[in-house]
Motif scaffolding. Structure first.
Motif, short mmCIF file in Angstrom:
data_model
loop_
_atom_site.label_atom_id
_atom_site.label_comp_id
_atom_site.label_asym_id
_atom_site.label_seq_id
_atom_site.Cartn_x
_atom_site.Cartn_y
_atom_site.Cartn_z
N PRO A 119 0.81 -1.22 0.00
CA PRO A 119 0.00 0.00 0.00
C PRO A 119 0.84 1.28 0.00
CG PRO A 119 -0.97 -1.59 1.49
CD PRO A 119 0.34 -2.17 1.04
N LEU A 120 1.92 1.29 0.78
CA LEU A 120 2.77 2.48 0.81
C LEU A 120 3.44 2.69 -0.54
CD1 LEU A 120 4.07 4.83 2.27
CD2 LEU A 120 5.81 3.25 3.16
N GLU A 121 3.96 1.62 -1.14
CA GLU A 121 4.57 1.75 -2.46
C GLU A 121 3.55 2.20 -3.50
OE1 GLU A 121 8.07 -1.70 -2.05
OE2 GLU A 121 6.01 -2.24 -2.64
N THR A 122 2.32 1.72 -3.38
CA THR A 122 1.26 2.15 -4.29
C THR A 122 1.00 3.64 -4.13
OG1 THR A 122 0.20 -0.01 -4.30
CG2 THR A 122 -1.17 1.88 -4.88
N GLY A 123 0.99 4.11 -2.87
CA GLY A 123 0.80 5.54 -2.63
C GLY A 123 1.89 6.37 -3.28
N VAL A 124 3.12 5.91 -3.20
CA VAL A 124 4.24 6.62 -3.84
C VAL A 124 4.08 6.60 -5.36
CG1 VAL A 124 6.73 6.64 -4.20
CG2 VAL A 124 5.79 6.19 -1.92
N LEU A 125 3.66 5.46 -5.90
CA LEU A 125 3.48 5.35 -7.35
C LEU A 125 2.39 6.30 -7.87
CD1 LEU A 125 3.68 1.46 -7.85
CD2 LEU A 125 5.38 3.18 -8.55
N MET A 126 1.38 6.56 -7.02
CA MET A 126 0.30 7.45 -7.44
C MET A 126 0.62 8.92 -7.24
SD MET A 126 -3.01 5.29 -6.08
CE MET A 126 -4.19 6.33 -6.93
N LEU A 127 1.79 9.21 -6.66
CA LEU A 127 2.15 10.60 -6.37
C LEU A 127 2.15 11.50 -7.61
CD1 LEU A 127 3.02 12.61 -4.21
CD2 LEU A 127 5.39 11.88 -4.56
#
Length: 529
Positions: A313-321
């Protein structure tokens, strides 16, 4: 030679001096409303995981968890705007924030998907009173010549919330339980209320409209029935089912009755005469179509990054930045392109870019370099920023100054309805395409388990995990079926964005006509204590 006198200030001097601080408080209030949905985007996979990690929500329950918020939000926005016009926007803002904070705390400790859906509706109730009041206050503390700049900053606040939401949600999910993504709203609410009471002036409409309770009931009931039918069709992978057709038909009938009521009422929830203005109508429709495409695509993008690509989830949040950061960067600057090229060219170009990025999802598979997705998100955010700013300015300046609450409510109503229908329609397209792609692989399972396993990739992967080594082939088939479904759904979203570009190109003016003198003389009216 005597120089011409400076135009009289319409905003009280004391308010004018602190207008940018007030805008900061309004953006903090806006932040939590938008932040909640952007946080939820990265949490939907976790919530779909069986207890104790999540709630074991199905795809249709996830769609309802999102849409319970947006439908209540959309259905009550206009009445909330009228209450703000009548009672005072500051009072309504504070009350909405308190309700939103209470709903957030309850949602954090939900024990089932049904409870989560109910508490999300409470959050939507609170948010309905926050969103229109923020923009209405903005329009009353800034002079007309500064309003486009202020609206650009306000719109950039949406980008900020979208930017920090997924990363915040990912961080919380890595360190705490899933309910923390809702509990985080509570301290923000406390801070926002304290600053609101200190800084923000109250204001109201000198001639407020009357509340239309029957119109509210009809609009919410019609939208819920329509969305229920669409989601049910995707769940069953059969849009000809009697339940689906009856729900959709009943929803359309109730909405038609709502329109008839509004046309005949002397105190409508939505004054349909506003839509006689083609410019206003085109801007509203374009805004709805943008959010239709965006919300539907965001829904499946999270499952692509987490379920297919294996990111946390955290990596996904960074990818959506990049999707959010570009909105934050470009939204306040979009007015520069509007000044040079006009509303029509700027917004049409933005929608064409958005359509192209949605169509680009068809090239993504399980092995695509992740930087390709980052470029797609970057361009998608840039396209959105150059649509939202010009159409928001057109909408807010199309109505008289004292009707700012109504304009804001209409804008946000259609934004939320567009997003809710995007999740329902594109989510159902995704579900139907996925089920059709995976059903042949589920043949050995019992009928009941076969239907449940085919509803979403998470359900299929849960079955594959229980099968151990025998489930590897099923997991691979699930990835393939999801990718095909994602490609189909993305093309639907691209088609909707193209439709929005056509509407803008045909109906939106190149530049807004000069302000009417009557609109320049309207005053901020302090609310009665």
């Amino acid at each position: 030679m005597t120089s011409p006198a400076a135009p009289a200030r319409r905003v009280p001097e004391a308010v004018h001096r602190r207008r940018w601080m007030i805008l900061g408080v309004l953006m903090l209030s806006l932040l939590i409303v938008v932040l909640d949905n952007s946080i939820l985007n990265v949490a939907i996979k976790t919530i779909s995981t069986p207890a104790p990690t999540g709630l074991g929500a199905t795809q249709s329950e996830l769609e309802w968890a999102i849409n319970a918020y947006t439908l209540v939000f959309a259905g009550l926005l206009f009445s909330a705007g009228l209450l703000g016009d009548r009672l005072g926007r500051k009072k309504v803002l504070v009350g909405g924030l308190v309700a939103f904070g209470a709903g957030s705390a309850l949602a954090a400790f939900s024990g089932s998907p049904a409870e989560l859906i109910g508490f999300r509706a409470v959050m939507g109730l609170g948010a309905a009173f926050v969103m229109p009041a923020t923009l209405a206050v903005l329009m009353n503390v800034f002079e007309r010549d500064e309003q486009p700049k202020a609206i650009g900053v306000w719109t950039g606040g949406v980008g900020l919330a979208i930017a920090i939401g997924p990363i915040t949600g990912g961080f919380l999910l890595e360190h705490f339980w899933w309910g923390s993504v809702f509990l985080v709203n509570v301290p923000i609410v406390v801070l926002a209320v304290a600053l609101m009471l200190w800084l923000v002036p109250d204001s109201r409409d000198p001639n407020p409209g009357r509340i239309d309770p029957l119109g509210v009931v009809l609009s919410v009931a019609g939208l819920v029935l329509l969305v229920y039918g669409i989601i049910k069709g995707g769940q069953l992978a059969d849009f000809t089912d009697a339940t689906v057709l009856s729900a959709v038909g009943a929803g359309l009938a109730v909405l038609a009755a709502f329109v008839v009521l509004e046309r005949r009422s002397d105190h409508p929830s939505i004054d349909v005469t506003y839509f006689k203005d083609k410019v206003f109508s085109a801007a509203i429709v374009a805004l709805a179509l943008v959010f239709f495409a965006l919300m539907g695509v965001t829904f499946f993008a999270v499952f692509y990054t987490q379920s297919v690509r294996g990111y946390s989830p955290l990596e996904t949040g960074v990818l959506m930045l990049p999707l959010a950061a570009t909105q934050l960067i470009f939204a306040p600057r979009a007015r520069l392109l509007v000044d040079r090229f006009g509303n029509r060219v700027t917004a049409t170009a933005g929608l064409i870019v958005l359509a192209g990025t949605l169509a680009a999802f068809v090239v993504l598979d399980e092995n695509t370099p992740i930087w390709v997705l980052e470029v797609v998100f970057f361009l998608m955010g840039a396209g959105m920023a150059h649509v939202m700013t010009p159409v928001s300015v057109v909408i807010m300046q199309a109505l008289p100054r004292e009707k700012a609450g109504s304009a804001s409510a209409l804008s946000n109503t259609f934004r939320q309805v567009g997003g809710a229908l995007g999740i329902a329609v594109l989510g159902s397209v995704l579900s139907t395409a996925y089920r059709n792609g995976i059903e042949d692989e589920l043949g050995p399972l019992p009928p009941g388990a076969r239907h449940a396993a085919g509803e979403s990739i998470e359900a299929t992967l849960a079955v594959a995990d229980r099968l151990g080594a025998r489930g590897e082939a099923l997991a691979d088939a699930a990835d393939d079926a999801f990718l095909h479904a994602m490609h189909v759904t993305a093309l639907w979203g691209a088609g909707v964005a193209v439709l929005g570009a056509v509407v803008i190109a045909v109906f939106l003016p190149g530049r807004m006509p000069a302000s009417e003198e009557g609109g320049e003389k309207r005053e901020l009216v302090p609310a009665a204590d």
